[in-house]
Design an enzyme around this catalytic site. Structure first.
Site, PDB file in Angstrom:
ATOM      1  N   CYS A  57     -89.827  -1.225  55.781  1.00 25.18           N
ATOM      2  CA  CYS A  57     -90.838  -2.094  56.398  1.00 25.18           C
ATOM      3  C   CYS A  57     -92.254  -1.635  56.037  1.00 25.18           C
ATOM      4  O   CYS A  57     -92.545  -0.443  55.994  1.00 25.18           O
ATOM      5  CB  CYS A  57     -90.661  -2.098  57.921  1.00 25.18           C
ATOM      6  SG  CYS A  57     -91.814  -3.201  58.751  1.00 25.18           S
ATOM      7  N   CYS A  61     -95.820   1.522  62.264  1.00 21.12           N
ATOM      8  CA  CYS A  61     -95.504   1.838  63.670  1.00 21.12           C
ATOM      9  C   CYS A  61     -95.013   3.291  63.765  1.00 21.12           C
ATOM     10  O   CYS A  61     -93.987   3.634  63.166  1.00 21.12           O
ATOM     11  CB  CYS A  61     -94.449   0.881  64.201  1.00 21.12           C
ATOM     12  SG  CYS A  61     -94.824  -0.851  63.829  1.00 21.12           S
ATOM     13  N   CYS A  64     -91.336   4.299  64.514  1.00 24.36           N
ATOM     14  CA  CYS A  64     -90.228   3.554  63.908  1.00 24.36           C
ATOM     15  C   CYS A  64     -89.630   4.208  62.663  1.00 24.36           C
ATOM     16  O   CYS A  64     -90.317   4.433  61.665  1.00 24.36           O
ATOM     17  CB  CYS A  64     -90.676   2.137  63.563  1.00 24.36           C
ATOM     18  SG  CYS A  64     -89.255   1.133  63.037  1.00 24.36           S
ATOM     19  N   CYS A 101     -78.486  -9.717  69.639  1.00 25.80           N
ATOM     20  CA  CYS A 101     -79.856  -9.614  69.119  1.00 25.80           C
ATOM     21  C   CYS A 101     -79.837  -9.133  67.678  1.00 25.80           C
ATOM     22  O   CYS A 101     -79.268  -8.083  67.380  1.00 25.80           O
ATOM     23  CB  CYS A 101     -80.659  -8.625  69.948  1.00 25.80           C
ATOM     24  SG  CYS A 101     -80.503  -8.894  71.712  1.00 25.80           S
ATOM     25  N   CYS A 133     -80.666 -13.842  70.050  1.00 23.59           N
ATOM     26  CA  CYS A 133     -82.045 -13.338  70.050  1.00 23.59           C
ATOM     27  C   CYS A 133     -82.337 -12.797  68.658  1.00 23.59           C
ATOM     28  O   CYS A 133     -81.453 -12.266  68.005  1.00 23.59           O
ATOM     29  CB  CYS A 133     -82.174 -12.230  71.093  1.00 23.59           C
ATOM     30  SG  CYS A 133     -83.809 -11.469  71.150  1.00 23.59           S
ATOM     31  N   CYS A 193     -88.934 -12.566  74.783  1.00 21.59           N
ATOM     32  CA  CYS A 193     -88.480 -11.219  75.127  1.00 21.59           C
ATOM     33  C   CYS A 193     -89.586 -10.283  74.683  1.00 21.59           C
ATOM     34  O   CYS A 193     -89.850 -10.150  73.479  1.00 21.59           O
ATOM     35  CB  CYS A 193     -87.174 -10.898  74.406  1.00 21.59           C
ATOM     36  SG  CYS A 193     -86.632  -9.197  74.659  1.00 21.59           S
ATOM     37  N   ARG A 265     -84.945  -5.081  81.140  1.00 22.31           N
ATOM     38  CA  ARG A 265     -83.825  -4.475  80.409  1.00 22.31           C
ATOM     39  C   ARG A 265     -84.067  -2.985  80.171  1.00 22.31           C
ATOM     40  O   ARG A 265     -85.114  -2.601  79.627  1.00 22.31           O
ATOM     41  CB  ARG A 265     -83.624  -5.193  79.071  1.00 22.31           C
ATOM     42  CG  ARG A 265     -83.375  -6.700  79.250  1.00 22.31           C
ATOM     43  CD  ARG A 265     -83.022  -7.386  77.937  1.00 22.31           C
ATOM     44  NE  ARG A 265     -83.125  -8.842  78.083  1.00 22.31           N
ATOM     45  CZ  ARG A 265     -82.109  -9.649  78.421  1.00 22.31           C
ATOM     46  NH1 ARG A 265     -80.916  -9.156  78.643  1.00 22.31           N
ATOM     47  NH2 ARG A 265     -82.302 -10.963  78.527  1.00 22.31           N
TER      48      ARG A 265
HETATM   49  N1  SAM Z   1     -89.971  -5.484  62.811  1.00 23.66           N
HETATM   50  C1  SAM Z   1     -89.894  -6.216  64.007  1.00 23.66           C
HETATM   51  C2  SAM Z   1     -90.989  -5.887  64.987  1.00 23.66           C
HETATM   52  O1  SAM Z   1     -91.483  -4.760  64.975  1.00 23.66           O
HETATM   53  O2  SAM Z   1     -91.344  -6.735  65.763  1.00 23.66           O
HETATM   54  C3  SAM Z   1     -88.561  -6.118  64.698  1.00 23.66           C
HETATM   55  C4  SAM Z   1     -87.783  -4.821  64.769  1.00 23.66           C
HETATM   56  S1  SAM Z   1     -88.532  -3.497  65.692  1.00 23.66           S
HETATM   57  C5  SAM Z   1     -87.501  -2.129  65.258  1.00 23.66           C
HETATM   58  C6  SAM Z   1     -88.196  -3.912  67.380  1.00 23.66           C
HETATM   59  C7  SAM Z   1     -88.730  -2.984  68.450  1.00 23.66           C
HETATM   60  O3  SAM Z   1     -87.940  -1.801  68.527  1.00 23.66           O
HETATM   61  C8  SAM Z   1     -90.138  -2.463  68.318  1.00 23.66           C
HETATM   62  O4  SAM Z   1     -91.093  -3.380  68.742  1.00 23.66           O
HETATM   63  C9  SAM Z   1     -90.122  -1.251  69.241  1.00 23.66           C
HETATM   64  O5  SAM Z   1     -90.564  -1.634  70.532  1.00 23.66           O
HETATM   65  C10 SAM Z   1     -88.653  -0.849  69.264  1.00 23.66           C
HETATM   66  N2  SAM Z   1     -88.451   0.476  68.657  1.00 23.66           N
HETATM   67  C11 SAM Z   1     -88.495   0.763  67.334  1.00 23.66           C
HETATM   68  N3  SAM Z   1     -88.279   2.072  67.112  1.00 23.66           N
HETATM   69  C12 SAM Z   1     -88.092   2.643  68.330  1.00 23.66           C
HETATM   70  C13 SAM Z   1     -87.832   3.977  68.762  1.00 23.66           C
HETATM   71  N4  SAM Z   1     -87.750   4.985  67.904  1.00 23.66           N
HETATM   72  N5  SAM Z   1     -87.700   4.200  70.081  1.00 23.66           N
HETATM   73  C14 SAM Z   1     -87.797   3.162  70.970  1.00 23.66           C
HETATM   74  N6  SAM Z   1     -88.038   1.893  70.611  1.00 23.66           N
HETATM   75  C15 SAM Z   1     -88.190   1.639  69.309  1.00 23.66           C
HETATM   76 FE1  SF4 Z   2     -91.502  -2.487  60.869  1.00 22.06          FE
HETATM   77 FE2  SF4 Z   2     -90.413  -0.795  62.608  1.00 22.06          FE
HETATM   78 FE3  SF4 Z   2     -92.888  -1.651  63.003  1.00 22.06          FE
HETATM   79 FE4  SF4 Z   2     -90.810  -3.367  63.306  1.00 22.06          FE
HETATM   80  S1  SF4 Z   2     -91.252  -1.579  64.548  1.00 22.06           S
HETATM   81  S2  SF4 Z   2     -92.774  -3.765  62.246  1.00 22.06           S
HETATM   82  S3  SF4 Z   2     -89.418  -2.564  61.713  1.00 22.06           S
HETATM   83  S4  SF4 Z   2     -92.193  -0.385  61.260  1.00 22.06           S
END
Ligand code: SAM
Ligand code: SF4
Ligand code: DTB
Length: 325
Positions: A57, A61, A64, A101, A133, A193, A265
């Site tokens: 990606c 973030c 992530c 989801c 979802c 959500c 949730r």
């Molecule tokens: N890329 C899309 C986005 O960011 O909207 C969808 C997938 S993203 C992995 C979905 C959500 O997972 C993120 O918004 C975050 O809140 C949660 N998330 C990701 N990594 C995480 C982690 N290590 N611990 C807890 N929540 C996490």
């Molecule tokens: Fe990409 Fe992870 Fe951020 Fe979603 S949460 S936009 S998968 S870096």
């Protein structure tokens, strides 16, 4: 004093702090009272997650593992097939999930053949009798409408933290970008959500600010996932120390009180919680968990273990979907 469970969108930070800081017995009592007025206190919705496109990606973030900027060993996956997705949805249904989801590590949902494939996945999941979802990153208004037409129940798009702390966690997109996609989803008639993550090094004011932003949305998001950071080695937050689980209980109870009709949730982070801490989260008004041993890329308790826990609590998984659209 305000009616205990009036639906409001104008909670001040002081009011939210006052609720969040109540003595725990008072906070839990108030959360339970509201919970019982709007929800069945014995039932928990099981949701299952599937990563349909993993890693690579473009966003940064900090929490992530799927960002291409960090070396977490995930690589760069492609969008999986409709068949594999529906096979996973069917086995999730067999394990007791009523909501499925699909997550994709995209900055924005793509156009063309890949998007068409996601629409096919949504149609297939709905045909299995499950809520569907998706969380695909940012959407255009047209994409939100196409997802609605395919029968999508909900779109997950988290605000993650307060507007003030957001810039310390993500620099490649803004809070306003997130709110824009949420608006497209709402306008298309798909349920929202939207939640966040705690345990990312934020201060109390950030948790209150996140809750204020969630509750300011009108209508409230139908679904509010509260995640605890799952620290992943290689990400900037990989060494973040764990939070006191009672802080999670307070955030869940406060969300429950601010957004009485929403499903709160208990999402990522359960592997690090004791059974007793999870029980307190359910008493505080969480009424949904992810079931199955994997979230998107990290672990989650085994379905069997969750069934045992719910049994011990005299609670059960819902057998019918919750959201009908
Ligand atoms: N890329 C899309 C986005 O960011 O909207 C969808 C997938 S993203 C992995 C979905 C959500 O997972 C993120 O918004 C975050 O809140 C949660 N998330 C990701 N990594 C995480 C982690 N290590 N611990 C807890 N929540 C996490
Ligand atoms: Fe990409 Fe992870 Fe951020 Fe979603 S949460 S936009 S998968 S870096
Ligand atoms: C949400 O708020 N939590 C889920 C879902 N929405 C998509 C994702 C949790 C991901 C945890 C980290 C991982 O497994 O990659």
């Amino acid at each position: 004093m305000e009616t205990l469970d009036a639906i409001r969108h104008d909670w001040s930070l002081d009011e939210i702090a006052e609720i969040h800081e109540l003595p725990l017995p008072d906070l839990l009592f108030r959360a339970q009272t509201i919970h019982r007025a709007h929800h069945d206190p014995l039932q928990v919705q099981g949701c299952a997650l599937l990563s349909v496109k993993t890693g690579g990606c473009a966003e940064d973030c900090a929490y992530c593992p799927q960002s291409s900027r960090y070396d977490t060993g995930l690589g760069r996956g492609r969008l999986i097939s409709v068949e594999d997705t529906l096979a996973a949805a069917e086995s999730a249904r067999d394990q007791g999930a009523t909501r499925f989801c699909m997550g994709a590590a995209w900055r924005s949902a793509p156009r063309g053949a890949q998007f068409e494939r996601v629409l096919e996945m949504v149609r297939g999941v709905r045909a299995l009798g499950l809520e569907a979802c998706c969380t695909l990153g940012m959407l255009s208004a047209e994409q939100a409408v196409a997802l609605a037409d395919a029968g999508l129940t909900a779109y997950n798009h988290n605000l993650d933290t307060s507007p003030e702390y957001y810039g310390a966690i993500i620099t490649t997109r803004t809070y306003a970008d997130r709110l824009e996609t949420l608006g497209f989803v709402r306008d298309a008639g798909v349920t929202v959500c939207c939640g966040g993550i705690i345990g990312m090094g934020e201060v109390l004011a950030d948790r209150l600010g996140l809750l204020q932003q969630l509750a300011a949305q009108s209508p409230h998001p139908e679904s509010v996932p509260i995640n605890v950071l799952v620290p992943v080695a290689g990400t900037p937050l990989g060494d973040t120390p764990p939070i006191d689980p009672l802080e999670l209980v307070r955030v869940i109870a406060t969300a429950r009180i601010l957004m009485p009709a929403s499903i709160v949730r208990l999402s990522a982070g359960r592997l690090a919680l004791s059974d007793e801490a999870q029980a307190l989260c359910l008493l505080a008004g969480a009424s949904s968990i992810f079931i199955g041993d994997k979230l998107l890329t990290t672990g989650n308790p085994e379905a069997e273990r969750d069934r045992e826990l719910l049994d011990r609590l005299g609670m059960r998984l819902r057998t019918e979907p919750l959201t009908v659209i």
